[in-house]
Write a protein that holds these residues in place. Structure first.
Motif, PDB file in Angstrom:
ATOM      1  N   ASN A 197     172.589  92.685  44.586  1.00 55.17           N
ATOM      2  CA  ASN A 197     173.311  91.701  43.923  1.00 55.17           C
ATOM      3  C   ASN A 197     172.737  91.003  42.883  1.00 55.17           C
ATOM      4  N   VAL A 198     171.433  90.989  42.753  1.00 58.62           N
ATOM      5  CA  VAL A 198     170.999  90.624  41.395  1.00 58.62           C
ATOM      6  C   VAL A 198     171.280  91.660  40.349  1.00 58.62           C
ATOM      7  N   HIS A 199     171.564  92.745  40.303  1.00 59.37           N
ATOM      8  CA  HIS A 199     171.702  93.698  39.384  1.00 59.37           C
ATOM      9  C   HIS A 199     173.100  93.543  39.099  1.00 59.37           C
ATOM     10  N   ASN A 200     173.884  93.462  40.007  1.00 52.97           N
ATOM     11  CA  ASN A 200     175.370  93.306  39.797  1.00 52.97           C
ATOM     12  C   ASN A 200     175.708  92.151  38.595  1.00 52.97           C
ATOM     13  N   LEU A 201     174.956  90.849  39.003  1.00 50.21           N
ATOM     14  CA  LEU A 201     175.058  89.712  38.387  1.00 50.21           C
ATOM     15  C   LEU A 201     174.564  89.841  36.980  1.00 50.21           C
ATOM     16  N   ILE A 202     173.531  90.618  36.821  1.00 56.13           N
ATOM     17  CA  ILE A 202     173.006  90.954  35.396  1.00 56.13           C
ATOM     18  C   ILE A 202     173.852  91.697  34.479  1.00 56.13           C
ATOM     19  N   GLN A 203     174.177  92.997  35.454  1.00 62.75           N
ATOM     20  CA  GLN A 203     175.114  93.801  34.464  1.00 62.75           C
ATOM     21  C   GLN A 203     176.583  93.243  34.123  1.00 62.75           C
ATOM     22  N   ASP A 204     177.172  92.158  34.916  1.00 64.19           N
ATOM     23  CA  ASP A 204     178.289  91.767  34.615  1.00 64.19           C
ATOM     24  C   ASP A 204     178.194  90.578  33.375  1.00 64.19           C
ATOM     25  N   SER A 205     177.062  90.251  32.720  1.00 69.45           N
ATOM     26  CA  SER A 205     176.746  89.293  31.719  1.00 69.45           C
ATOM     27  C   SER A 205     176.215  89.763  30.797  1.00 69.45           C
ATOM     28  N   LYS A 206     176.544  89.606  29.554  1.00 68.31           N
ATOM     29  CA  LYS A 206     176.051  89.958  28.256  1.00 68.31           C
ATOM     30  C   LYS A 206     174.985  88.633  27.701  1.00 68.31           C
ATOM     31  N   ALA A 207     175.124  87.523  28.504  1.00 66.90           N
ATOM     32  CA  ALA A 207     174.250  86.388  28.136  1.00 66.90           C
ATOM     33  C   ALA A 207     173.053  86.291  28.471  1.00 66.90           C
ATOM     34  N   VAL A 208     172.580  87.087  29.371  1.00 66.24           N
ATOM     35  CA  VAL A 208     170.845  87.056  29.519  1.00 66.24           C
ATOM     36  C   VAL A 208     170.523  88.511  29.713  1.00 66.24           C
ATOM     37  N   LYS A 209     169.052  88.730  29.636  1.00 68.89           N
ATOM     38  CA  LYS A 209     168.515  89.887  29.591  1.00 68.89           C
ATOM     39  C   LYS A 209     167.136  89.753  30.391  1.00 68.89           C
ATOM     40  N   ILE A 210     166.826  90.636  31.244  1.00 70.27           N
ATOM     41  CA  ILE A 210     165.540  90.308  32.181  1.00 70.27           C
ATOM     42  C   ILE A 210     164.270  90.664  31.323  1.00 70.27           C
ATOM     43  N   ALA A 211     163.616  89.561  31.194  1.00 67.41           N
ATOM     44  CA  ALA A 211     162.273  89.761  30.304  1.00 67.41           C
ATOM     45  C   ALA A 211     161.317  90.234  31.170  1.00 67.41           C
ATOM     46  N   SER A 212     161.329  90.000  32.552  1.00 67.02           N
ATOM     47  CA  SER A 212     160.155  90.366  33.346  1.00 67.02           C
ATOM     48  C   SER A 212     160.696  90.333  34.725  1.00 67.02           C
ATOM     49  N   VAL A 213     160.082  91.138  35.581  1.00 68.69           N
ATOM     50  CA  VAL A 213     160.419  91.320  37.111  1.00 68.69           C
ATOM     51  C   VAL A 213     159.225  90.977  37.876  1.00 68.69           C
ATOM     52  N   PHE A 214     158.945  90.110  38.645  1.00 70.46           N
ATOM     53  CA  PHE A 214     157.470  89.644  39.275  1.00 70.46           C
ATOM     54  C   PHE A 214     157.441  89.413  40.605  1.00 70.46           C
ATOM     55  N   SER A 215     156.422  89.349  41.136  1.00 75.72           N
ATOM     56  CA  SER A 215     156.005  88.676  42.352  1.00 75.72           C
ATOM     57  C   SER A 215     154.752  88.074  42.636  1.00 75.72           C
ATOM     58  N   HIS A 216     154.405  87.442  43.667  1.00 80.98           N
ATOM     59  CA  HIS A 216     153.081  86.817  43.892  1.00 80.98           C
ATOM     60  C   HIS A 216     152.658  87.178  45.124  1.00 80.98           C
ATOM     61  N   LEU A 217     151.228  87.643  44.758  1.00 82.55           N
ATOM     62  CA  LEU A 217     150.581  88.081  46.034  1.00 82.55           C
ATOM     63  C   LEU A 217     150.040  87.020  46.958  1.00 82.55           C
ATOM     64  N   ALA A 218     149.915  87.137  48.229  1.00 83.92           N
ATOM     65  CA  ALA A 218     149.546  86.110  49.296  1.00 83.92           C
ATOM     66  C   ALA A 218     148.081  85.876  49.478  1.00 83.92           C
ATOM     67  N   ALA A 219     147.452  87.164  49.540  1.00 84.10           N
ATOM     68  CA  ALA A 219     145.996  86.752  49.867  1.00 84.10           C
ATOM     69  C   ALA A 219     144.969  87.845  49.040  1.00 84.10           C
ATOM     70  N   SER A 220     145.086  87.883  47.927  1.00 84.32           N
ATOM     71  CA  SER A 220     144.471  88.944  46.992  1.00 84.32           C
ATOM     72  C   SER A 220     143.022  88.599  46.991  1.00 84.32           C
ATOM     73  N   GLU A 221     142.650  87.376  47.266  1.00 79.89           N
ATOM     74  CA  GLU A 221     141.125  87.247  47.347  1.00 79.89           C
ATOM     75  C   GLU A 221     140.570  87.520  48.653  1.00 79.89           C
ATOM     76  N   ASP A 222     141.305  87.980  49.475  1.00 79.91           N
ATOM     77  CA  ASP A 222     140.609  88.122  51.120  1.00 79.91           C
ATOM     78  C   ASP A 222     140.624  89.557  51.462  1.00 79.91           C
ATOM     79  N   TRP A 223     139.637  90.188  51.457  1.00 88.73           N
ATOM     80  CA  TRP A 223     139.507  91.606  51.758  1.00 88.73           C
ATOM     81  C   TRP A 223     140.101  92.019  53.221  1.00 88.73           C
TER      82      TRP A 223
END
Length: 369
Positions: free
Chosen positions: A146-172
């Protein structure tokens, strides 16, 4: 003994530069670096910090809210600024000030596209957050198409980055979970961008991710707490230098008889003749009530003085019995002989909460590199 004039947070830009270079050294050349300067640059001064990081060569900034980004723009910061948690009511201001929104749901993405189109934007940079297990903000895997379709249907925006967030990267102990997050991010990001005719930046590593999972740097890393001197790891902390030292002054010293009490609710009672000093700092400055009742303390002339009684709004009391000191002497709350992690941990909290809680009425003093 050093004399002081008021409560002040010293900000050491040399330490900031050291931390930046240390973290940069952990990633491959060509990987971009995003510096997180939200919450007044983790309780210091976002403008001072951002200007120094721009000088050092950071590629991107990140803030939490739109007003934080606007403040940086008004003070001459020119590098791209990602707003991590924008609200729809501020979307027009984002465009006005050339900020870049994190769009994390169908509602926010659709709304921003609509506003960008209304304002005749073309290829306005946006950032798409994917939820890989932290379960705060972000699109879940079934929503990627759905995200891809919304982006493709508009010329107004362009994805600069795609990201996520680690939950416990400090905990081995959570290594399997973290590796699973990284793998899921790689899969979801590819699903989103495989049919685009350009390649957005990808980033999932926070400070602990940079240190513990450098192969997951993708094309950008995003560091916050590490820049300010904290590695979330007792083995890494010695490699970093806290940028902030909180100092104050002895306002008054009095001698207390055995059996006398100190402060609100009379929670501290002396057993012997004691010398009690008052300091002009309290919970309205960020030294919260959790630090009272002898859970932690401060340093005077390299000697430890416990905080006694309840922390007041504007004052704390410390026991200086046996310590050579006088009114007007300098007191170090954290930094110097006492690492902020130690100060926070003694009261059952974390360095993030301590340093970001130092209020704006505390004066800032910048120490140049």
């Amino acid at each position: 003994m050093p004399k002081a004039e008021e409560t002040v947070l010293e900000i050491d830009l040399g330490n900031l530069a050291h931390n930046y270079r240390f973290l940069r050294s952990k990633i491959d050349e060509g990987v971009k670096f995003m510096s997180v300067v939200k919450a007044h640059a983790y309780g210091s001064d976002s403008v001072v910090i951002a200007k120094k990081l721009e000088e050092l060569g950071t590629d991107y900034f990140a803030v939490a809210y739109v007003e934080e980004g606007i403040r940086l723009r008004k003070h001459g910061i020119t590098k791209p600024i990602l707003v991590l948690h924008p609200q729809i009511i501020h979307f027009e201001e984002i465009i006005e000030h050339c900020l870049e929104p994190n769009l994390y749901s169908k509602r926010t993405l659709s709304s921003f596209i609509s506003i960008a189109e209304k304002l005749n934007q073309k290829d306005y940079p946006i950032h798409i957050k994917l939820n890989t297990g932290l379960n705060r903000l972000g699109f879940d895997q079934p929503e990627v198409n759905n995200v891809h379709n919304l982006i493709q249907d508009s010329k107004a925006v362009k994805i600069a980055s795609v990201f996520s967030h680690l939950a416990a990267s400090e905990d081995w102990k959570e290594r399997d979970f973290t590796v699973g997050q990284i793998d899921l991010f790689r899969k979801m990001a590819w699903e989103l961008i495989e049919n685009l005719d350009y390649e957005p930046l990808l980033h999932i590593c926070n400070t602990s991710g940079v240190i513990n999972y450098p192969k997951a740097a993708f094309s950008m890393v995003r560091t916050g707490i590490g820049l300010y001197g904290y590695g979330n790891d007792e083995n890494v902390d010695p490699e970093l230098k806290p940028i902030g030292t909180l100092k104050t002054i002895i306002s008054q010293i009095r001698e207390i008889k055995p059996g006398d009490t100190v402060g609100y609710n009379r929670v501290f009672k002396t057993e012997n003749i004691s010398r009690i000093a008052t300091l002009p700092i309290g919970h309205a400055d960020g030294i919260n009530r959790i630090y009272g009742k002898q859970k932690t303390g401060v340093y005077i002339n390299k000697q430890f003085a416990p905080i006694v009684g309840n922390v007041c709004m504007d004052i704390i009391m410390i026991d200086v019995t046996g310590i050579e000191c006088e009114e007007g002497d300098e007191v170090i709350v954290f930094g110097g002989p006492q690492h902020p992690v130690q100060f926070a941990k003694a009261a059952g909290t974390i360095s993030y909460e301590l340093i970001t809680g130092i209020q704006r009425r505390v004066s800032r003093k910048v120490i140049p590199e």
